[in-house]
Design a protein around this motif. Structure first.
Motif, PDB file in Angstrom:
ATOM      1  N   LEU A 112      -0.160  -7.777   0.279  1.00 28.59           N
ATOM      2  CA  LEU A 112       0.315  -7.395  -1.046  1.00 28.59           C
ATOM      3  C   LEU A 112      -0.853  -7.054  -1.962  1.00 28.59           C
ATOM      4  N   ILE A 113      -1.857  -7.924  -1.999  1.00 26.49           N
ATOM      5  CA  ILE A 113      -3.023  -7.689  -2.843  1.00 26.49           C
ATOM      6  C   ILE A 113      -3.735  -6.406  -2.420  1.00 26.49           C
ATOM      7  N   GLN A 133      -5.204  -0.929  -3.556  1.00 21.51           N
ATOM      8  CA  GLN A 133      -5.327   0.460  -3.126  1.00 21.51           C
ATOM      9  C   GLN A 133      -4.680   1.404  -4.138  1.00 21.51           C
ATOM     10  N   ARG A 134      -3.538   0.998  -4.689  1.00 17.96           N
ATOM     11  CA  ARG A 134      -2.888   1.820  -5.719  1.00 17.96           C
ATOM     12  C   ARG A 134      -3.783   1.979  -6.929  1.00 17.96           C
ATOM     13  N   LEU A 135      -4.415   0.887  -7.362  1.00 12.70           N
ATOM     14  CA  LEU A 135      -5.319   0.959  -8.506  1.00 12.70           C
ATOM     15  C   LEU A 135      -6.547   1.816  -8.196  1.00 12.70           C
ATOM     16  N   GLU A 136      -7.080   1.654  -7.001  1.00 13.49           N
ATOM     17  CA  GLU A 136      -8.271   2.409  -6.609  1.00 13.49           C
ATOM     18  C   GLU A 136      -8.002   3.911  -6.578  1.00 13.49           C
ATOM     19  N   SER A 137      -6.760   4.294  -6.431  1.00 14.67           N
ATOM     20  CA  SER A 137      -6.425   5.713  -6.338  1.00 14.67           C
ATOM     21  C   SER A 137      -6.263   6.378  -7.706  1.00 14.67           C
ATOM     22  N   TYR A 159     -12.293  -0.152 -14.621  1.00 11.23           N
ATOM     23  CA  TYR A 159     -12.460  -1.396 -13.867  1.00 11.23           C
ATOM     24  C   TYR A 159     -13.173  -1.199 -12.537  1.00 11.23           C
ATOM     25  N   GLY A 160     -13.982  -0.158 -12.425  1.00 15.51           N
ATOM     26  CA  GLY A 160     -14.624   0.175 -11.161  1.00 15.51           C
ATOM     27  C   GLY A 160     -15.360  -0.986 -10.525  1.00 15.51           C
ATOM     28  N   GLY A 161     -16.168  -1.690 -11.312  1.00 14.93           N
ATOM     29  CA  GLY A 161     -16.924  -2.823 -10.776  1.00 14.93           C
ATOM     30  C   GLY A 161     -16.017  -3.934 -10.285  1.00 14.93           C
ATOM     31  N   LEU A 162     -15.008  -4.250 -11.062  1.00 11.22           N
ATOM     32  CA  LEU A 162     -14.064  -5.303 -10.684  1.00 11.22           C
ATOM     33  C   LEU A 162     -13.281  -4.914  -9.436  1.00 11.22           C
ATOM     34  N   LEU A 163     -12.842  -3.671  -9.374  1.00  9.84           N
ATOM     35  CA  LEU A 163     -12.110  -3.207  -8.193  1.00  9.84           C
ATOM     36  C   LEU A 163     -12.988  -3.291  -6.948  1.00  9.84           C
ATOM     37  N   ALA A 164     -14.266  -2.947  -7.094  1.00  9.66           N
ATOM     38  CA  ALA A 164     -15.175  -3.004  -5.947  1.00  9.66           C
ATOM     39  C   ALA A 164     -15.347  -4.438  -5.453  1.00  9.66           C
ATOM     40  N   VAL A 165     -15.478  -5.378  -6.377  1.00  9.60           N
ATOM     41  CA  VAL A 165     -15.625  -6.791  -5.999  1.00  9.60           C
ATOM     42  C   VAL A 165     -14.351  -7.300  -5.338  1.00  9.60           C
ATOM     43  N   LEU A 166     -13.202  -6.961  -5.901  1.00  8.03           N
ATOM     44  CA  LEU A 166     -11.933  -7.396  -5.308  1.00  8.03           C
ATOM     45  C   LEU A 166     -11.758  -6.805  -3.908  1.00  8.03           C
ATOM     46  N   GLN A 185     -14.089  -5.885  -1.839  1.00  7.23           N
ATOM     47  CA  GLN A 185     -15.029  -6.556  -0.952  1.00  7.23           C
ATOM     48  C   GLN A 185     -14.477  -7.913  -0.517  1.00  7.23           C
ATOM     49  N   GLN A 186     -13.897  -8.651  -1.440  1.00  8.06           N
ATOM     50  CA  GLN A 186     -13.342  -9.961  -1.119  1.00  8.06           C
ATOM     51  C   GLN A 186     -12.144  -9.854  -0.180  1.00  8.06           C
ATOM     52  N   VAL A 187     -11.254  -8.917  -0.451  1.00  9.43           N
ATOM     53  CA  VAL A 187     -10.073  -8.732   0.400  1.00  9.43           C
ATOM     54  C   VAL A 187     -10.503  -8.322   1.802  1.00  9.43           C
ATOM     55  N   ASP A 188     -11.415  -7.361   1.890  1.00  7.75           N
ATOM     56  CA  ASP A 188     -11.874  -6.903   3.207  1.00  7.75           C
ATOM     57  C   ASP A 188     -12.589  -8.015   3.961  1.00  7.75           C
ATOM     58  N   SER A 189     -13.394  -8.790   3.256  1.00 10.53           N
ATOM     59  CA  SER A 189     -14.107  -9.898   3.881  1.00 10.53           C
ATOM     60  C   SER A 189     -13.124 -10.927   4.431  1.00 10.53           C
TER      61      SER A 189
END
Length: 57
Positions: free
Chosen positions: A17-18, A23-27, A35-42, A44-48
């Motif tokens: 879900l997250i 992904q919707r926000l990133e698009s 929120y580019g920096g925050l999206l990148a950190v999120l 990274q955390q989800v992928d990790s």
């Protein structure tokens, strides 16, 4: 007919879900600009987290 929202999620369901919402926000350009920096950190955390899970789960 309306359906009640799901009240409980497994860790895997919540991760999916997250990831989907992220992904919707990133698009969207506006979200990337604001929120580019925050999206990148999120992301990274989800992928990790997803890589740390055993295959097939």
């Amino acid at each position: 007919m309306t359906t009640a929202p799901k009240r409980t999620y497994s860790v895997e369901d919540f991760s999916e879900l997250i990831s989907a919402r992220l992904q919707r926000l990133e698009s969207t350009q506006e979200a990337r600009q604001r929120y580019g920096g925050l999206l990148a950190v999120l992301r990274q955390q989800v992928d990790s987290y997803r890589k740390s899970r055993p295959a097939g789960k």
